[in-house]
Motif scaffolding. Structure first.
Motif, PDB file in Angstrom:
ATOM      1  N   LEU A 116       0.638  -6.788  11.955  1.00  0.00           N
ATOM      2  CA  LEU A 116       0.819  -5.384  12.311  1.00  0.00           C
ATOM      3  C   LEU A 116      -0.469  -4.869  12.939  1.00  0.00           C
ATOM      4  O   LEU A 116      -1.562  -5.163  12.469  1.00  0.00           O
ATOM      5  N   ASP A 154       3.406   0.719  12.379  1.00  0.00           N
ATOM      6  CA  ASP A 154       4.291  -0.375  12.774  1.00  0.00           C
ATOM      7  C   ASP A 154       5.241  -0.692  11.621  1.00  0.00           C
ATOM      8  O   ASP A 154       4.904  -0.501  10.454  1.00  0.00           O
ATOM      9  N   ASP A 155       6.407  -1.217  11.954  1.00  0.00           N
ATOM     10  CA  ASP A 155       7.380  -1.620  10.943  1.00  0.00           C
ATOM     11  C   ASP A 155       7.052  -3.003  10.394  1.00  0.00           C
ATOM     12  O   ASP A 155       6.571  -3.870  11.116  1.00  0.00           O
ATOM     13  N   SER A 205      -0.876  -1.415  13.784  1.00  0.00           N
ATOM     14  CA  SER A 205      -1.053   0.004  13.505  1.00  0.00           C
ATOM     15  C   SER A 205      -0.451   0.344  12.152  1.00  0.00           C
ATOM     16  O   SER A 205       0.448  -0.341  11.662  1.00  0.00           O
ATOM     17  N   SER A 239       8.320   1.229   6.904  1.00  0.00           N
ATOM     18  CA  SER A 239       7.293   1.865   7.729  1.00  0.00           C
ATOM     19  C   SER A 239       6.687   3.056   6.993  1.00  0.00           C
ATOM     20  O   SER A 239       7.321   3.652   6.124  1.00  0.00           O
TER      21      SER A 239
END
Length: 132
Positions: free
Chosen positions: A1, A6-7, A3, A80
């Motif tokens: 990931l 992000d998921d 960020s 998320s």
């Protein structure tokens, strides 16, 4: 990931221990799979360094059940972070199968430090977030 927003995605299958007497996944199992999704997201974002430095506990959970998951059915939990304010961080977790949404969970979490004192959600995320 890359960020904080992000998921994270995990795949599972419904097993005998998840089934209630109505033949579909028990509501308690949804909470367990939500835990797995949040742990996965935390480890992918922060690595293992956060494990003994910050604790994240559920203060409120809300799950909307849209469809029933049946025995042996494969599903995905998509997790998320959607917001952080004060001492709270909100997670959205979606249970999906074959492109259809089966349940949507919203979890309000509180972060505690190593002394079990609450810290602001933004502080906890910033202190343990990956370098940009």
């Amino acid at each position: 990931l890359k960020s904080l927003f992000d998921d994270s995605e995990l795949s599972f299958r419904v097993w005998f221990c998840d089934i209630d007497h109505y033949g579909h996944m028990n509501n308690g199992s949804y909470n367990l799979y939500c835990d797995y999704g949040r742990y996965n997201l935390a480890i992918r974002l922060f690595g293992l360094k956060w494990v003994h430095k910050a604790y994240c506990v559920v203060s409120t959970s809300h799950i909307q059940y849209l469809r029933s998951l049946k025995l042996f059915q494969k599903f995905i939990v998509r997790t998320s972070i959607v917001a952080a304010s004060g001492k709270n961080v909100w997670f959205k977790q979606v249970f999906e199968c074959n492109g259809k949404v089966y349940a949507i969970a919203t979890m309000k979490m509180v972060f505690l430090n190593e002394n079990y004192r609450s810290v602001t959600g933004k502080e906890a995320l910033i202190n343990h977030a990956p370098a940009a």
